[in-house]
Design a protein around this motif. Structure first.
Motif, mmCIF file in Angstrom:
data_model
loop_
_atom_site.group_PDB
_atom_site.id
_atom_site.type_symbol
_atom_site.label_atom_id
_atom_site.label_comp_id
_atom_site.label_asym_id
_atom_site.label_seq_id
_atom_site.Cartn_x
_atom_site.Cartn_y
_atom_site.Cartn_z
ATOM 1 N N GLY A 198 0.790 -1.217 0.000
ATOM 2 C CA GLY A 198 0.000 0.000 0.000
ATOM 3 C C GLY A 198 0.821 1.264 0.000
ATOM 4 O O GLY A 198 0.316 2.327 0.378
ATOM 5 N N THR A 199 2.091 1.178 -0.423
ATOM 6 C CA THR A 199 2.983 2.338 -0.423
ATOM 7 C C THR A 199 3.568 2.547 -1.819
ATOM 8 O O THR A 199 3.974 1.586 -2.478
ATOM 9 N N LEU A 200 3.626 3.784 -2.250
ATOM 10 C CA LEU A 200 4.243 4.143 -3.519
ATOM 11 C C LEU A 200 5.227 5.285 -3.281
ATOM 12 O O LEU A 200 4.926 6.233 -2.549
ATOM 13 N N ILE A 201 6.408 5.191 -3.893
ATOM 14 C CA ILE A 201 7.424 6.228 -3.772
ATOM 15 C C ILE A 201 7.722 6.760 -5.172
ATOM 16 O O ILE A 201 8.156 6.014 -6.053
ATOM 17 N N PHE A 202 7.481 8.052 -5.362
ATOM 18 C CA PHE A 202 7.732 8.694 -6.654
ATOM 19 C C PHE A 202 9.014 9.523 -6.562
ATOM 20 O O PHE A 202 9.274 10.178 -5.548
ATOM 21 N N ALA A 203 9.786 9.487 -7.640
ATOM 22 C CA ALA A 203 11.041 10.231 -7.699
ATOM 23 C C ALA A 203 10.867 11.478 -8.549
ATOM 24 O O ALA A 203 10.414 11.402 -9.696
ATOM 25 N N GLY A 204 11.247 12.642 -7.984
ATOM 26 C CA GLY A 204 11.290 13.852 -8.776
ATOM 27 C C GLY A 204 12.533 13.869 -9.643
ATOM 28 O O GLY A 204 13.445 13.047 -9.484
ATOM 29 N N SER A 205 12.589 14.818 -10.544
ATOM 30 C CA SER A 205 13.709 14.867 -11.481
ATOM 31 C C SER A 205 15.003 15.349 -10.837
ATOM 32 O O SER A 205 16.077 15.207 -11.420
ATOM 33 N N SER A 206 14.935 15.916 -9.628
ATOM 34 C CA SER A 206 16.138 16.467 -9.014
ATOM 35 C C SER A 206 17.046 15.410 -8.402
ATOM 36 O O SER A 206 18.270 15.584 -8.361
ATOM 37 N N CYS A 207 16.478 14.313 -7.907
ATOM 38 C CA CYS A 207 17.310 13.336 -7.185
ATOM 39 C C CYS A 207 16.872 11.904 -7.478
ATOM 40 O O CYS A 207 16.505 11.167 -6.548
ATOM 41 N N PRO A 208 16.907 11.450 -8.744
ATOM 42 C CA PRO A 208 16.518 10.061 -9.035
ATOM 43 C C PRO A 208 17.461 9.039 -8.415
ATOM 44 O O PRO A 208 17.032 7.956 -8.011
ATOM 45 N N ALA A 209 18.755 9.376 -8.309
ATOM 46 C CA ALA A 209 19.711 8.426 -7.734
ATOM 47 C C ALA A 209 19.436 8.201 -6.252
ATOM 48 O O ALA A 209 19.448 7.053 -5.771
#
Length: 507
Positions: free
Chosen positions: A3-14
């Protein structure tokens, strides 16, 4: 975690990838693009309905695009019926603009907090806010994590003879952060302050009067300024103005900074070090009973806090000349203009009002503040070729390792000035500059690398560092925050306490 989702912004994908790896999951799919006119477009490519969503976004050289992207991602998840949206901001943008700096200034950090709330954020996780009071800008809970335990652990494992080191603040506004790390490592601390050089004449006379007042280490000058109707009567006191102890002896000095003998930063009673060459004492009148009462009340307040204080000046105070951000010899020619030339005429009687500024730093915001100026402001002042500065080091660093600590590295000027001061004036052995956020504006990292007085640059990966910069920097050490942030996300999802993340673990 279900039930958890983590989205990455363009500033810190690593960094987001490392966080997800530590949690045993993959980043959720999202498409982040820009139109030809620069507008940001976001598409969430997975269902977020009734999910616990975390959006990881930090600062970047294109900070405004980064913020807009974060707000649109949050709004998209809110429109997709996400159960809870948490913004994970390792570096909080606009954190240096948390107060008005002029009558028509904006509190931009508060405005950003309001924007996040309107977009749909229900929780914020960040690391080392520039001012911890910024948590009050939000209407939702804020977890302001600290990189201090991670930094302290690295010091214990990687710095030889770290127990003999001294933690130094490069300005007055960073003393709280420095003393916190010094307490965690049980080290002494020092302070470096920079001030514009004052000219001669009445300003020097005023400064001399003030220092003579301070050189009298007893309470008499203060008591002379009090009326008898403001104090109560009290029977006994020593002739030199100090309050007696139970056995009739005067209390010894009890507070030192970076003591040369390695004594603790806080000491009580006679165990603390006293000067081997005491200064000649000024003649003083015996204290009156009303003055004795004031002395006793001051001592009672100190005993209530568990510490004893006096107004004796520090043992180690070193001054240096600073021209264009660098330490210069004493015989170096002075610039054409001094700071005193830009103020009032030398003979103006109003110059006596400068006495108050001798004790306190100049305010950087409306109403006055003890906070330090931003790196941009410090660099602009230090690089002015027409103004000479006096830099002061309080504390003994001779032959020791020095840790210069602040929350971020943006411009190099104040860091280089502090490093040169502790090495060339204080004769320190090695200098480590330590900060949480490696902003590294313009050629900051290159200048720090070129400084011979700096041994290592220790930062975290809260702010993205360009690969070519990191590859060419031999002194750069980057600590990984992914484990700290991953654990914060896990505890947030399961409703567990965050307190263990602030504790220092000695291993």
């Amino acid at each position: 975690m279900r039930g958890t989702l983590i989205f990455a912004g363009s500033s810190c994908p690593a960094l987001t990838g490392k966080i997800c790896e530590n949690l045993g999951m993959a980043p959720a799919d999202a498409e982040l693009t820009q139109f030809s006119n620069g507008e940001t477009s976001v598409r969430i490519l997975t269902s977020v309905r009734e999910k616990d969503v975390f959006v990881v976004q930090s600062g970047s050289p294109k900070i405004n695009d980064t913020i807009m992207e974060l707000l649109i991602m949050i709004s998209a998840c809110k429109g997709g019926s996400a159960n809870k949206i948490t913004a994970v901001l390792p570096y909080f943008p606009y954190s240096r603009q948390s107060k008005k700096k002029s009558h028509r200034g904006a509190i931009t950090a508060r405005m950003l907090a309001n924007l996040l709330g309107v977009a749909g954020v229900k929780h914020v996780v960040t690391v080392d806010l520039h001012a911890s009071q910024m948590q009050g800008f939000f209407k939702c809970p804020v977890d302001n994590l600290h990189a201090e335990p991670l930094i302290a652990r690295w010091i214990r494992h990687n710095v030889p003879n770290w127990k003999e080191a001294v933690v130094v603040s490069k300005n007055a506004g960073g003393t709280k952060r420095v003393t916190s790390l010094a307490d965690a490592l049980k080290l002494n601390f020092g302070i470096v302050t920079t001030d514009k050089k004052r000219g001669g004449g009445s300003n020097n006379m005023t400064a001399s009067m003030i220092m003579n007042h301070l050189d009298g280490i007893e309470h008499q000058p203060l008591l002379d300024s009090l009326g008898s109707d403001q104090v109560r009567s009290n029977p006994s006191v020593h002739e030199n103005g100090t309050a007696p102890t139970e056995n009739g002896q005067a209390r010894a000095p009890s507070r030192t900074i970076a003591d040369a003998q390695g004594s603790p930063r806080r000491a009580n009673g006679p165990s603390s070090r006293t000067s081997s060459n005491p200064r000649p004492q000024m003649a003083r009148r015996p204290a009156t009973p009303s003055q004795s009462s004031v002395i006793d009340e001051m001592d009672e307040d100190a005993e209530h806090d568990g510490l004893e204080y006096n107004d004796q000046r520090a043992h180690e105070v070193i001054h240096g000349r600073l021209v264009q951000g660098h330490i210069v010899p004493d015989d170096f020619p002075s610039p054409a203009t001094s700071a005193a030339d830009t103020s009032l005429p030398e003979e103006d009687p109003m110059t006596m009002s400068h006495a108050s500024s001798f004790f306190t730093s100049q305010p950087h915001a409306l109403g006055g503040s003890g906070d330090a100026a931003s790196s941009d402001e410090e660099d602009e002042i230090l690089k002015n070729p027409k103004i000479e500065h006096m830099i002061t080091l309080v504390g003994d660093v001779k032959g020791r390792t020095v840790f210069i600590v602040d929350d971020m590295i943006d411009k190099p000027g104040s860091w280089i000035a502090a490093a040169e001061t502790v090495v060339k004036r204080g004769f320190a052995k090695k200098v480590y500059i330590i900060a949480t956020h490696a902003v590294f504006g313009a050629d900051c990292l290159e200048q720090l690398e070129a400084c011979d007085c700096i041994h290592a640059i220790v930062v975290t990966n809260s702010y993205p560092i360009r690969e070519e910069q990191a590859r060419n920097a031999k002194k750069l050490v980057v600590l990984d925050l992914s484990f700290l942030l991953a654990e914060a996300i896990r505890r947030n999802h399961y409703g567990e306490s965050m307190s263990p993340l602030f504790q220092h673990i000695v291993d």
